[in-house]
Design an enzyme around this catalytic site. Structure first.
Site, short mmCIF file in Angstrom:
data_model
loop_
_atom_site.label_atom_id
_atom_site.label_comp_id
_atom_site.label_asym_id
_atom_site.label_seq_id
_atom_site.Cartn_x
_atom_site.Cartn_y
_atom_site.Cartn_z
N ASP A 67 0.81 -1.22 0.00
CA ASP A 67 0.00 0.00 0.00
C ASP A 67 0.84 1.27 0.00
O ASP A 67 2.07 1.21 0.16
CB ASP A 67 -0.97 -0.01 1.20
CG ASP A 67 -0.30 -0.45 2.50
OD1 ASP A 67 0.94 -0.47 2.56
OD2 ASP A 67 -1.01 -0.76 3.46
N HIS A 138 -7.06 -4.98 10.63
CA HIS A 138 -6.95 -4.82 9.17
C HIS A 138 -5.61 -5.32 8.65
O HIS A 138 -4.62 -5.33 9.38
CB HIS A 138 -7.23 -3.37 8.75
CG HIS A 138 -6.16 -2.38 9.07
ND1 HIS A 138 -6.34 -1.32 9.93
CD2 HIS A 138 -4.88 -2.27 8.64
CE1 HIS A 138 -5.23 -0.61 10.00
NE2 HIS A 138 -4.32 -1.17 9.24
C1 GLP Z 1 -0.76 0.15 8.58
C2 GLP Z 1 -0.27 -0.64 7.36
C3 GLP Z 1 -0.34 -2.13 7.63
C4 GLP Z 1 0.36 -2.45 8.94
C5 GLP Z 1 -0.33 -1.72 10.08
C6 GLP Z 1 0.30 -2.01 11.43
O1 GLP Z 1 -2.12 0.18 8.64
N1 GLP Z 1 -1.02 -0.33 6.19
O2 GLP Z 1 0.27 -2.82 6.55
O3 GLP Z 1 0.31 -3.84 9.17
O4 GLP Z 1 -0.23 -0.34 9.81
O5 GLP Z 1 1.43 -1.21 11.63
P1 GLP Z 1 2.49 -1.45 12.78
O6 GLP Z 1 3.37 -2.56 12.32
O7 GLP Z 1 3.24 -0.15 12.85
O8 GLP Z 1 1.75 -1.77 14.02
#
Ligand code: GLP
Length: 270
Positions: A67, A138
């Site tokens: 993304d 998500h």
């Molecule tokens: C965002 C990204 C995801 C990721 C999520 C969690 O929403 N689009 O791909 O998994 O954040 O992020 P973190 O690893 O910083 O907790």
């Protein structure tokens, strides 16, 4: 879905990197799906280390990221393209032209998203997709309510995601409200998925993903429909899982099989 519970975040990160490195060694022209966020940072660090110290070769690897924020270009320090350059691509011998991140400044989002899907197909599909999980369950930017058949598209971010992202931007009004993201359907078509989650704040999302019903409200739960998923968590992120003991037994059996210790599994005993 195979669930691996490691004691610490570091062990979970190293196990994840190890699986990715094994694929790169066994299939030097593999297509990797990559993720951003704080969770995979140390995974990339370990891949860089193996590139430098153990000749892990990325010269024929192709990558597709999940993304990108709409409106942020490659030079913006909060763009996912920038993150990938900084954390991984600038430090390994990958061909820049073989690294794909959706373009948050594309002029025609719909055409760009269709092209992105086509490029994945032209590359032969994604062999291994690395994933994180949001606190609301998500994957990529498939916010609660996303169609489980969705493809790469423009997505409005949920207020919870925007709230989580505020810390990365100097002013509230600069936090992007839109993103381009692979769809749940796109992710379900990959040949295998590797989801890493660490920390107690992920425990509820992990429980819903693994042991809850398949629902568009927790888009990670759609991974229950995928044939080849490994979920790697540390003890904190796995803390709410009810069937923890069983997952540990499965992992032990897998390791015995992989190391050829068949007797311990009752195979070959008369
Ligand atoms: C965002 C990204 C995801 C990721 C999520 C969690 O929403 N689009 O791909 O998994 O954040 O992020 P973190 O690893 O910083 O907790």
């Amino acid at each position: 879905m195979r669930v691996i519970i490691e004691k610490t975040a570091e062990q979970a990160e190293l196990r994840t990197a190890g699986i990715m490195a094994d694929l790169v060694r066994h299939k030097p022209n593999a297509v990797l799906g990559l993720a951003t966020g704080s969770t995979p940072v140390k995974v990339y660090r370990e891949l860089v280390r193996q590139h430098r110290e153990a000749e892990l070769d990325f010269s024929q690897i192709t990558t597709f990221n999940l993304d990108e924020y709409v409106g942020l270009g490659a030079q913006h320090p909060q763009s996912f393209r920038y993150f990938m350059q900084e954390q991984l691509f600038n430090h390994i011998n990958i061909d820049h032209a073989a690294t794909h991140v959706p373009d948050g400044r594309a002029l025609d989002f719909s055409a760009h998203c269709q092209q992105y899907e086509q490029r994945i197909l032209d590359a032969g599909g994604i062999d291994l997709q690395l994933l994180g999980i949001g606190v609301d369950g998500h994957i990529a930017f498939n916010e609660p309510g996303s169609s489980l058949g969705s493809r790469t598209r423009l997505k409005t971010l949920a207020s919870e995601t925007i709230r989580q992202n505020k810390k990365f931007f100097p002013g509230d009004e600069q936090v992007p409200r839109l993103a381009l993201t692979m769809g749940v359907g796109t992710i379900l078509e990959t040949r295998s998925c590797l989801l890493l989650a660490t920390g107690a704040h992920k425990a509820s999302a992990v429980r819903s993903m693994v042991e809850g019903p398949v629902t568009a409200q927790i888009t990670a739960s759609a991974l229950q429909l995928h044939r080849e998923v490994i979920v790697i968590v540390d003890e904190e992120a796995g803390g709410w899982l009810e069937r923890r003991d069983y997952y540990a037994e499965v992992d032990e059996c897998h390791q015995l099989l992989e190391t050829g210790q068949l007797r311990a599994l009752g195979i070959g005993n008369q």
